[in-house]
Design a protein around this motif. Structure first.
Motif, PDB file in Angstrom:
ATOM      1  N   HIS A  10     135.348 -17.003   0.007  1.00  0.00           N
ATOM      2  CA  HIS A  10     136.667 -16.284  -0.152  1.00  0.00           C
ATOM      3  C   HIS A  10     137.058 -15.686  -1.045  1.00  0.00           C
ATOM      4  O   HIS A  10     138.155 -14.882  -1.318  1.00  0.00           O
ATOM      5  CB  HIS A  10     137.618 -17.781  -0.320  1.00  0.00           C
ATOM      6  CG  HIS A  10     137.147 -18.381  -1.771  1.00  0.00           C
ATOM      7  ND1 HIS A  10     135.944 -19.216  -1.897  1.00  0.00           N
ATOM      8  CD2 HIS A  10     137.683 -18.445  -2.908  1.00  0.00           C
ATOM      9  CE1 HIS A  10     135.864 -19.616  -2.979  1.00  0.00           C
ATOM     10  NE2 HIS A  10     136.856 -19.137  -3.967  1.00  0.00           N
ATOM     11  N   LEU A  11     135.923 -15.092  -1.885  1.00  0.00           N
ATOM     12  CA  LEU A  11     136.092 -14.327  -2.966  1.00  0.00           C
ATOM     13  C   LEU A  11     135.658 -12.869  -2.672  1.00  0.00           C
ATOM     14  O   LEU A  11     134.723 -12.617  -2.056  1.00  0.00           O
ATOM     15  CB  LEU A  11     134.966 -14.844  -4.170  1.00  0.00           C
ATOM     16  CG  LEU A  11     135.419 -14.498  -5.647  1.00  0.00           C
ATOM     17  CD1 LEU A  11     136.697 -14.957  -5.736  1.00  0.00           C
ATOM     18  CD2 LEU A  11     134.340 -14.982  -6.463  1.00  0.00           C
ATOM     19  N   ASN A  12     136.560 -12.078  -3.358  1.00  0.00           N
ATOM     20  CA  ASN A  12     136.450 -10.622  -2.977  1.00  0.00           C
ATOM     21  C   ASN A  12     136.225  -9.850  -4.380  1.00  0.00           C
ATOM     22  O   ASN A  12     137.199  -9.914  -5.422  1.00  0.00           O
ATOM     23  CB  ASN A  12     137.817 -10.068  -2.358  1.00  0.00           C
ATOM     24  CG  ASN A  12     137.792  -8.481  -1.897  1.00  0.00           C
ATOM     25  OD1 ASN A  12     136.346  -7.958  -1.706  1.00  0.00           O
ATOM     26  ND2 ASN A  12     138.784  -7.763  -2.009  1.00  0.00           N
ATOM     27  N   VAL A  13     135.083  -9.245  -4.547  1.00  0.00           N
ATOM     28  CA  VAL A  13     134.659  -8.699  -5.868  1.00  0.00           C
ATOM     29  C   VAL A  13     134.472  -7.321  -5.821  1.00  0.00           C
ATOM     30  O   VAL A  13     133.609  -6.880  -5.232  1.00  0.00           O
ATOM     31  CB  VAL A  13     133.326  -9.590  -6.457  1.00  0.00           C
ATOM     32  CG1 VAL A  13     132.957  -9.143  -7.746  1.00  0.00           C
ATOM     33  CG2 VAL A  13     133.544 -11.113  -6.358  1.00  0.00           C
ATOM     34  N   LEU A  14     134.833  -6.517  -7.014  1.00  0.00           N
ATOM     35  CA  LEU A  14     134.467  -5.309  -7.095  1.00  0.00           C
ATOM     36  C   LEU A  14     133.632  -5.006  -8.389  1.00  0.00           C
ATOM     37  O   LEU A  14     133.621  -5.805  -9.643  1.00  0.00           O
ATOM     38  CB  LEU A  14     135.763  -4.126  -7.553  1.00  0.00           C
ATOM     39  CG  LEU A  14     135.525  -3.028  -7.780  1.00  0.00           C
ATOM     40  CD1 LEU A  14     134.792  -2.197  -6.759  1.00  0.00           C
ATOM     41  CD2 LEU A  14     136.697  -2.378  -8.462  1.00  0.00           C
ATOM     42  N   ILE A  15     132.358  -4.788  -8.221  1.00  0.00           N
ATOM     43  CA  ILE A  15     131.505  -4.420  -9.341  1.00  0.00           C
ATOM     44  C   ILE A  15     131.337  -2.827  -9.337  1.00  0.00           C
ATOM     45  O   ILE A  15     131.276  -2.066  -8.469  1.00  0.00           O
ATOM     46  CB  ILE A  15     129.959  -4.571  -8.945  1.00  0.00           C
ATOM     47  CG1 ILE A  15     129.931  -6.275  -8.523  1.00  0.00           C
ATOM     48  CG2 ILE A  15     129.097  -4.357  -9.993  1.00  0.00           C
ATOM     49  CD1 ILE A  15     128.661  -6.729  -7.930  1.00  0.00           C
ATOM     50  N   SER A  16     131.573  -2.243 -10.838  1.00  0.00           N
ATOM     51  CA  SER A  16     131.327  -0.905 -11.113  1.00  0.00           C
ATOM     52  C   SER A  16     130.243  -0.694 -11.541  1.00  0.00           C
ATOM     53  O   SER A  16     129.997  -1.261 -12.606  1.00  0.00           O
ATOM     54  CB  SER A  16     132.512  -0.405 -11.964  1.00  0.00           C
ATOM     55  OG  SER A  16     132.638   0.851 -12.510  1.00  0.00           O
ATOM     56  N   GLY A  17     129.452   0.258 -11.047  1.00  0.00           N
ATOM     57  CA  GLY A  17     128.005   0.321 -11.337  1.00  0.00           C
ATOM     58  C   GLY A  17     126.827   0.072 -10.533  1.00  0.00           C
ATOM     59  O   GLY A  17     127.042  -0.831 -10.029  1.00  0.00           O
ATOM     60  N   ALA A  18     126.148   1.027 -10.203  1.00  0.00           N
ATOM     61  CA  ALA A  18     125.023   0.776  -9.020  1.00  0.00           C
ATOM     62  C   ALA A  18     123.502   1.113  -9.836  1.00  0.00           C
ATOM     63  O   ALA A  18     122.768   1.548  -9.070  1.00  0.00           O
ATOM     64  CB  ALA A  18     125.154   1.353  -7.736  1.00  0.00           C
TER      65      ALA A  18
END
Length: 404
Positions: A10-18
């Protein structure tokens, strides 16, 4: 992790940086079923980079649980001895591989690629873009981007390095958190004119040093590492020409292979240049936003920052899974467990600049004397245990779907 679970579907996560921390967290979160987006300002995944190492049972446990330990070993550098030399190239100190390269060493770009390949089909990667604004409320985080359309996420994680934009937007200006350690470092690829093969050479003069090494791959290419002691410098991080000028001035007149290195510097297109510094934040979480890796507890070099980022990603995802996605509970546990561990790793990074570039001739002689002792068999084992202490100073919890 032995199998995919749906604890975080159910969780929608944005990660900045690859770079490393971002793909590591993406891999762990995707295994729990979370919907993950990774945004990266670079146009593509970055290759190459410095070699990074893992050491001790905690790193081994996390790499195994993430399912990438075999891949890491398959891509390891097999780096050999590092030799401190005089101006004429004659050996001063012979440092065994285990002192400098841990249990296993891998190029940062190879590590990023391994985790990207494992996640590219289940994680959304957006290259060539970056976060512009973040607005939190009780229901989520509204994010605008430099190029893409605005979107809403449940959580945002800043894994965007020492100069994190996420940290600046949510936690305040970098000047509050960056601790300068009186040295600068530069790195770039150049012709392997010494014919090195999985080995390195280090030459120091008071306040400056050059290291050349070959850690695998193209036998005709090597890597240069330049370190110099300095007051804080004002320069544009995007102005490569200005950075080259700084290096040319600081290393002018230096002996050994400096002339050849400076010639190669003029033509390089992949220069890395930054202060040797640490990040010390007063908290790792703020509402629905968390900091991971160098953004929250970084050290430019010498502080096992990659290992700390990998462990941090594993713990953050695991705590979210244990809490069923409740970020308040999970973030509090993440901070409580990772903060002291990361600080312990940072403590050893303050020696990186003085190791390469002691301030005086006497300092160089004292360094060489100390490392001759540490390179002896009995003390080498002691030194290995000492460096592993920080890397293993955390008790990992059992997380859903994870085996040992």
């Amino acid at each position: 992790m032995t199998q995919t679970t749906q604890h975080l579907a159910h969780l929608n996560v944005l990660i900045s940086g690859a770079s490393v921390a971002g793909p590591a967290l993406a891999l762990n979160l995707a295994r729990y079923g979370a919907r993950v987006t990774v945004v990266e300002k670079a146009p593509a995944l970055r290759g190459g980079g410095f070699a990074v190492d893992f050491r001790g049972h905690v790193h081994r446990t996390v790499l195994t649980a993430m399912g990438i330990r075999d891949d890491v070993h398959a891509h390891q550098t097999h780096m050999g001895r590092q030799i401190v030399v005089d101006a004429d190239g004659s050996p001063r100190v012979d440092l065994p591989a285990e002192m400098m390269s841990g249990d296993v060493e891998i190029l940062r770009g190879d590590l990023s690629r391994i985790m990207y390949e494992r996640t590219k089909d289940t994680v959304e990667y957006v290259f060539g873009d970056s976060v512009a604004t973040l607005t939190q409320n009780d229901g989520g985080v509204d994010v605008t981007f430099e190029h893409g359309a605005p979107r809403r996420f449940d959580l945002v994680v800043g894994a965007d390095g020492l100069h994190s934009l996420t940290r600046r937007l949510v936690f305040g200006d970098e000047s509050r958190y960056l601790r300068f350690l009186d040295h600068y470092v530069a790195g770039f690829a150049l012709p392997n004119h010494l014919g090195l093969e999985r080995t390195g050479r280090v030459y120091s003069e008071p306040g400056r040093a050059i290291a050349l090494g070959h850690s695998g791959g193209d036998p005709d290419r090597a890597g240069a590492l330049l370190v110099f002691r300095s007051e804080r410098l004002a320069y544009d991080r995007r102005d490569t020409a200005a950075q080259k000028k700084i290096l040319a001035e600081r290393f002018a007149g230096m002996g050994w292979e400096a002339p050849a290195v400076l010639t190669a510097l003029e033509n390089t297109e992949d220069l890395y240049f930054d202060a040797i510094a640490q990040i010390h934040v007063d908290r790792l979480v703020e509402g629905r936003v968390a900091l991971l890796g160098d953004a929250g507890y970084g050290a430019t070099m010498g502080g096992m920052g990659t290992g700390a980022a990998i462990v941090g990603a594993y713990v953050l995802a695991g705590e979210l899974a244990l809490a069923g996605g409740d970020h308040r509970t999970a973030f509090a546990e993440y901070e409580a467990r990772i903060r002291p561990f990361a600080k312990g790793c940072q403590k050893i990074s303050g020696n990186a600049g003085p190791f390469f570039a002691p301030a005086t001739e006497r300092g160089i002689r004292n360094r060489d004397r100390m490392y001759r002792l540490l390179a002896s068999r009995p003390l080498a084992r002691f030194f290995k245990r000492l460096t592993e202490k920080a890397a293993t100073d955390i008790r990992l919890r059992e997380y859903p779907g994870c085996g040992r």
